[in-house]
Design a protein around this motif. Structure first.
Motif, PDB file in Angstrom:
ATOM      1  N   SER A 115      35.205  10.733  60.732  1.00 39.72           N
ATOM      2  CA  SER A 115      35.860  11.156  61.965  1.00 39.72           C
ATOM      3  C   SER A 115      35.089  12.340  62.521  1.00 39.72           C
ATOM      4  O   SER A 115      35.009  13.396  61.889  1.00 39.72           O
ATOM      5  N   LYS A 116      34.493  12.168  63.680  1.00 41.13           N
ATOM      6  CA  LYS A 116      33.653  13.239  64.233  1.00 41.13           C
ATOM      7  C   LYS A 116      34.472  14.487  64.547  1.00 41.13           C
ATOM      8  O   LYS A 116      33.971  15.617  64.426  1.00 41.13           O
ATOM      9  N   THR A 117      35.727  14.294  64.942  1.00 39.39           N
ATOM     10  CA  THR A 117      36.557  15.464  65.233  1.00 39.39           C
ATOM     11  C   THR A 117      36.875  16.226  63.952  1.00 39.39           C
ATOM     12  O   THR A 117      36.835  17.454  63.900  1.00 39.39           O
ATOM     13  N   ARG A 118      37.197  15.484  62.885  1.00 41.73           N
ATOM     14  CA  ARG A 118      37.488  16.129  61.604  1.00 41.73           C
ATOM     15  C   ARG A 118      36.241  16.822  61.063  1.00 41.73           C
ATOM     16  O   ARG A 118      36.302  17.950  60.540  1.00 41.73           O
ATOM     17  N   ALA A 119      35.078  16.164  61.205  1.00 44.84           N
ATOM     18  CA  ALA A 119      33.828  16.753  60.738  1.00 44.84           C
ATOM     19  C   ALA A 119      33.515  18.039  61.493  1.00 44.84           C
ATOM     20  O   ALA A 119      33.092  19.040  60.890  1.00 44.84           O
ATOM     21  N   ARG A 120      33.740  18.035  62.795  1.00 45.29           N
ATOM     22  CA  ARG A 120      33.488  19.242  63.594  1.00 45.29           C
ATOM     23  C   ARG A 120      34.399  20.383  63.143  1.00 45.29           C
ATOM     24  O   ARG A 120      33.987  21.537  63.041  1.00 45.29           O
ATOM     25  N   ALA A 160      33.233   8.733  70.954  1.00 49.50           N
ATOM     26  CA  ALA A 160      34.212   8.083  70.089  1.00 49.50           C
ATOM     27  C   ALA A 160      34.335   8.872  68.791  1.00 49.50           C
ATOM     28  O   ALA A 160      33.320   9.237  68.184  1.00 49.50           O
ATOM     29  N   ALA A 161      35.567   9.134  68.355  1.00 45.29           N
ATOM     30  CA  ALA A 161      35.786   9.933  67.142  1.00 45.29           C
ATOM     31  C   ALA A 161      35.208   9.260  65.905  1.00 45.29           C
ATOM     32  O   ALA A 161      34.786   9.936  64.966  1.00 45.29           O
ATOM     33  N   GLY A 162      35.170   7.942  65.898  1.00 46.88           N
ATOM     34  CA  GLY A 162      34.611   7.232  64.749  1.00 46.88           C
ATOM     35  C   GLY A 162      33.220   6.714  64.999  1.00 46.88           C
ATOM     36  O   GLY A 162      32.724   5.872  64.258  1.00 46.88           O
ATOM     37  N   GLY A 163      32.576   7.189  66.054  1.00 50.29           N
ATOM     38  CA  GLY A 163      31.305   6.628  66.512  1.00 50.29           C
ATOM     39  C   GLY A 163      30.102   7.040  65.703  1.00 50.29           C
ATOM     40  O   GLY A 163      30.184   7.797  64.743  1.00 50.29           O
ATOM     41  N   GLU A 177      32.877  10.599  87.513  1.00 49.68           N
ATOM     42  CA  GLU A 177      32.384   9.703  86.469  1.00 49.68           C
ATOM     43  C   GLU A 177      33.187   9.804  85.177  1.00 49.68           C
ATOM     44  O   GLU A 177      32.947   9.030  84.236  1.00 49.68           O
ATOM     45  N   LEU A 178      34.149  10.721  85.127  1.00 49.42           N
ATOM     46  CA  LEU A 178      34.835  10.978  83.860  1.00 49.42           C
ATOM     47  C   LEU A 178      35.703   9.804  83.408  1.00 49.42           C
ATOM     48  O   LEU A 178      35.712   9.442  82.225  1.00 49.42           O
ATOM     49  N   GLN A 179      36.445   9.187  84.325  1.00 51.90           N
ATOM     50  CA  GLN A 179      37.317   8.089  83.920  1.00 51.90           C
ATOM     51  C   GLN A 179      36.518   6.933  83.325  1.00 51.90           C
ATOM     52  O   GLN A 179      36.873   6.392  82.282  1.00 51.90           O
ATOM     53  N   GLY A 180      35.418   6.562  83.978  1.00 56.52           N
ATOM     54  CA  GLY A 180      34.582   5.469  83.466  1.00 56.52           C
ATOM     55  C   GLY A 180      33.991   5.804  82.109  1.00 56.52           C
ATOM     56  O   GLY A 180      33.936   4.953  81.211  1.00 56.52           O
ATOM     57  N   ALA A 181      33.550   7.065  81.924  1.00 61.82           N
ATOM     58  CA  ALA A 181      32.980   7.484  80.646  1.00 61.82           C
ATOM     59  C   ALA A 181      34.046   7.478  79.551  1.00 61.82           C
ATOM     60  O   ALA A 181      33.803   7.035  78.424  1.00 61.82           O
ATOM     61  N   PHE A 182      35.234   7.965  79.893  1.00 56.67           N
ATOM     62  CA  PHE A 182      36.337   8.027  78.931  1.00 56.67           C
ATOM     63  C   PHE A 182      36.722   6.624  78.465  1.00 56.67           C
ATOM     64  O   PHE A 182      36.834   6.351  77.269  1.00 56.67           O
ATOM     65  N   GLU A 188      34.337   1.177  73.288  1.00 55.58           N
ATOM     66  CA  GLU A 188      33.326   0.964  72.254  1.00 55.58           C
ATOM     67  C   GLU A 188      33.811   1.469  70.896  1.00 55.58           C
ATOM     68  O   GLU A 188      33.516   0.865  69.859  1.00 55.58           O
ATOM     69  N   GLY A 189      34.545   2.570  70.886  1.00 46.19           N
ATOM     70  CA  GLY A 189      35.075   3.082  69.634  1.00 46.19           C
ATOM     71  C   GLY A 189      36.017   2.092  68.978  1.00 46.19           C
ATOM     72  O   GLY A 189      35.978   1.880  67.762  1.00 46.19           O
ATOM     73  N   GLU A 190      36.854   1.471  69.786  1.00 42.63           N
ATOM     74  CA  GLU A 190      37.798   0.485  69.239  1.00 42.63           C
ATOM     75  C   GLU A 190      37.058  -0.760  68.751  1.00 42.63           C
ATOM     76  O   GLU A 190      37.380  -1.310  67.690  1.00 42.63           O
ATOM     77  N   LYS A 191      36.049  -1.193  69.521  1.00 44.36           N
ATOM     78  CA  LYS A 191      35.346  -2.424  69.178  1.00 44.36           C
ATOM     79  C   LYS A 191      34.492  -2.264  67.930  1.00 44.36           C
ATOM     80  O   LYS A 191      34.504  -3.126  67.050  1.00 44.36           O
ATOM     81  N   PHE A 192      33.741  -1.167  67.835  1.00 43.11           N
ATOM     82  CA  PHE A 192      32.791  -1.013  66.734  1.00 43.11           C
ATOM     83  C   PHE A 192      33.356  -0.285  65.521  1.00 43.11           C
ATOM     84  O   PHE A 192      32.863  -0.468  64.403  1.00 43.11           O
ATOM     85  N   PHE A 193      34.379   0.552  65.736  1.00 43.01           N
ATOM     86  CA  PHE A 193      34.874   1.375  64.617  1.00 43.01           C
ATOM     87  C   PHE A 193      36.389   1.286  64.431  1.00 43.01           C
ATOM     88  O   PHE A 193      36.947   2.032  63.629  1.00 43.01           O
ATOM     89  N   SER A 194      37.040   0.392  65.186  1.00 43.64           N
ATOM     90  CA  SER A 194      38.495   0.215  65.110  1.00 43.64           C
ATOM     91  C   SER A 194      39.227   1.529  65.344  1.00 43.64           C
ATOM     92  O   SER A 194      40.285   1.785  64.761  1.00 43.64           O
ATOM     93  N   ASP A 195      38.666   2.366  66.201  1.00 48.35           N
ATOM     94  CA  ASP A 195      39.255   3.676  66.483  1.00 48.35           C
ATOM     95  C   ASP A 195      38.971   4.034  67.941  1.00 48.35           C
ATOM     96  O   ASP A 195      37.847   4.415  68.286  1.00 48.35           O
ATOM     97  N   PRO A 196      39.980   3.931  68.821  1.00 46.71           N
ATOM     98  CA  PRO A 196      39.749   4.183  70.252  1.00 46.71           C
ATOM     99  C   PRO A 196      39.791   5.656  70.659  1.00 46.71           C
ATOM    100  O   PRO A 196      39.565   5.986  71.821  1.00 46.71           O
ATOM    101  N   THR A 197      40.090   6.566  69.703  1.00 49.22           N
ATOM    102  CA  THR A 197      40.207   7.975  70.071  1.00 49.22           C
ATOM    103  C   THR A 197      38.849   8.574  70.410  1.00 49.22           C
ATOM    104  O   THR A 197      37.825   8.212  69.837  1.00 49.22           O
ATOM    105  N   VAL A 198      38.864   9.520  71.343  1.00 53.72           N
ATOM    106  CA  VAL A 198      37.630  10.169  71.794  1.00 53.72           C
ATOM    107  C   VAL A 198      37.813  11.680  71.808  1.00 53.72           C
ATOM    108  O   VAL A 198      38.929  12.197  71.752  1.00 53.72           O
ATOM    109  N   TYR A 199      36.687  12.379  71.882  1.00 55.26           N
ATOM    110  CA  TYR A 199      36.710  13.827  72.025  1.00 55.26           C
ATOM    111  C   TYR A 199      35.617  14.225  73.013  1.00 55.26           C
ATOM    112  O   TYR A 199      34.800  13.387  73.437  1.00 55.26           O
TER     113      TYR A 199
END
Length: 612
Positions: A115-120, A160-163, A177-182, A188-199
């Motif tokens: 988890s990138k947020t936890r690691a940070r 993505a937190a799990g990216g 551009e923020l909504q599209g980026a978010f 992508e986080g949900e698709k590749f890491f089963s985790d849609p959360t972002v930071y």
């Protein structure tokens, strides 16, 4: 030590691990999908087991099947390599629960650093400098907008937190551009890491990407093996790596400092095996400016062996893969920190099946002929052979080309020689890109070369032989040729066709199969018998797919009015999202695409009619 290990991966990393096991006297077990039945890693291992057909979720990512095979084969341990299940904490825990050793860190370390947020948060608590941003997930676009405006500022990176590996990384240069980026990062986080959360993080423009290799055992010993500079990237994915970093970037004092950061980070999570601490340098001025220590930021920890571990092995003489296996088996590290010495310079080029002239579009296909370079200081890690296929189902990597020499300049010359010797026929690869970039003044000066990787006009020239730049006016549309066998009234003829190519390969010809392999025209080719045809399926109104893949998302519908450059759909190919934009303004009169359906290179995506 183990007597038998299952390798839960494919391609070059599976071959690499099997070789290490052979040298340790450990029996190896390979697993494979039906698509990989004849792959080199299957032939190379002592035993092999079929995991079934279908997408990776049904074979290489199927935890139940892999554990079942391990039990049936009598494997005492599982090596996950990189990708697939390598950083999957539940898989590591499932191995432990089944009485099988997971060759890597404990599940708790994977979870903490995955988890990138936890690691940070962990690194911030440990006093390691992190890129300014959030240490907790951001729930909504509205929250992201508030934080970006009040705390971070634009441009802002949405991650993505799990990216990892460039997945789930989007940049918003402005509020618009923020909504599209978010949404893109979450998707992508949900698709590749089963985790849609972002930071959110402050977006650092043109930083250097410098990482530290660490090794740890179960006895509390942790060492670092110096740094790798991985600043040559596109779409936030690495294409060239080197060790050590150019001298003006990392001196001995900085190497000691960031190495200690890596050691401390590994100790903080009880790490075991091979891992990497990734960091960013914000560089002020041009080389050889001395950099202040405060400009180094922790980015993330990869809790696995890295693709680019090879350059570290070349400069230290330490086998990173074998040390990871030994550590998992309970052995102490074979080296102390005082034993680690960096000698010479190593460079790695990722030879991917991608077309740099088409903005690095994936270019899967069959390998007609294949010959690897050799000679002093040249190493090739590959998992392919002639007659094999680079499938759109998996990563586009064909091979890794690694060279070593006494210094960076000589290593560059050796790499250029090795690239010239590398022969891969039947599909597009990044070899022309690597040859062109390594010959630039930017590379020679040790720059990030980001301007070149984002220069579409420069990239487009890579479709031509280096000695034959496109003529004036020709850079707008590449012309290539393809020979087809045609049978008329029982007689067989070879017809040479010249025209614009599909990104997936080949020129459109009557009755031709789209996706046929092709090469750029050679100098001196006789074009007098060539037939001129158009590659469009219906003229300039038709937008054709530039690649083969799956239609991940359709953002418009028939009857919509669109502007040139507007995002129409997203095609997933080789684990990458490819955004397809409108080639002209007008009304969509035909839209023969469906979300979730496969699409071939050259197939029509939309017909757009201009306003009268």
């Amino acid at each position: 030590m183990f007597s038998k290990v299952l390798v839960a991966n494919r391609g070059e990393i599976a071959v690499r691990i099997v070789r290490a096991l052979d040298e340790l006297g450990v029996a190896s077990v390979a697993v494979y999908s039906e698509l990989d039945r004849d792959a080199p890693h299957v032939k190379r291992a002592g035993e092999s087991y079929n995991l079934g057909d279908g997408p990776a979720a049904e074979n290489y990512l199927n935890v139940e099947k892999i554990l079942e095979v391990a039990a049936r084969a009598g494997a005492e341990a599982i090596h996950p390599g990189y990708g697939f299940l390598a950083e999957n904490a539940p898989f590591a825990q499932a191995c432990e629960d089944a009485g099988i050793v997971f060759i890597g860190p404990p599940a708790s370390a994977i979870e903490a650093m995955g988890s990138k947020t936890r690691a940070r948060e962990l690194m911030q608590t440990a006093g390691v400098p992190i890129v300014p941003g959030t240490t907790q997930p951001v729930a909504t676009v509205a929250d992201a907008l508030r934080i970006a405006k009040d705390e971070i500022g634009f441009p802002v990176a949405v991650k993505a937190a799990g990216g990892g590996g460039g997945k789930g990384f989007r940049v918003a240069l402005s509020e618009d551009e923020l909504q599209g980026a978010f949404e893109g990062s979450s998707r992508e986080g949900e698709k590749f890491f089963s985790d849609p959360t972002v930071y959110l993080e402050r977006y650092l423009h043109d930083p250097r990407h410098v990482e530290v290799q660490v090794l740890a055992d179960r006895h509390g010993n942790v060492i670092h093996l110096g740094e790798r500079d991985c600043s040559i990237q596109r779409r936030h994915q690495k294409v060239i790596e080197e060790s050590p970093a150019p001298e003006w970037v990392v001196d001995s004092q900085m190497r000691e400092r960031i190495g200690q950061i890596g050691v401390n980070a590994a100790k903080a999570v009880g790490y075991v095996g091979a891992g990497t601490i990734e960091g960013l340098f914000m560089m002020n001025g041009s080389p050889p400016t001395t950099k202040d220590e405060s400009e180094y930021f922790f980015l993330e920890m990869n809790t696995r062996v890295q693709v680019e571990h090879c350059v570290t092995e070349m400069t230290t003489g330490i086998d990173v893969v074998k040390e990871g296996i030994l550590a998992a088996g309970g052995e102490e590290l074979s080296y102390a920190q005082a034993d680690v010495e960096l000698r010479g310079h190593a460079i790695e080029c990722r030879i991917n099946a991608e077309d740099a002239s088409k903005n690095f579009a994936p270019a899967p296909g069959k390998i007609v002929a294949y010959r690897e370079p050799s000679g002093p200081g040249v190493r090739v890690d590959s998992g392919v052979e002639a007659g094999g296929e680079v499938s759109p189902m998996y990563d586009p990597m064909v091979a890794k080309l690694i060279v070593w020499d006494a210094d960076r300049e000589q290593a560059t010359a050796r790499m250029l020689r090795a690239l010239d010797e590398f022969e891969i026929e039947g599909l597009k690869t990044l070899i022309p890109f690597h040859r062109a970039l390594l010959a630039t003044d930017q590379w020679a000066r040790g720059e990030t070369c980001r301007d070149l990787l984002e220069d579409k006009k420069w990239l487009k020239t890579l479709a031509f032989p280096a000695s034959t730049p496109p003529a004036d006016g020709e850079d707008e549309e590449e012309k290539v040729e393809q020979t087809y066998a045609v049978e008329v009234s029982g007689k067989r003829f070879d017809v040479r066709v010249v025209g614009p190519p599909f990104a997936g390969g080949g020129v459109a010809a009557p009755g031709a199969v789209t996706g046929a392999t092709r090469t750029a025209p050679k100098r001196g080719t006789d074009r007098r018998s060539a037939s001129k045809v158009s590659s469009g399926a219906g003229g300039p109104d038709v937008l054709s797919s530039p690649l083969q893949g799956n239609m991940w998302k359709v953002l418009v519908k028939q009857g919509d009015t669109v502007q040139e450059g507007q995002l129409l759909c997203i095609i997933e190919a080789m684990k990458m999202e490819n955004e397809i934009t409108a080639h002209k303004s007008g009304t969509i009169v035909e839209l023969p695409i469906t979300e979730g359906a496969p699409i071939q290179a050259g197939a029509p995506i939309a017909t757009i009619k201009s306003a009268e």
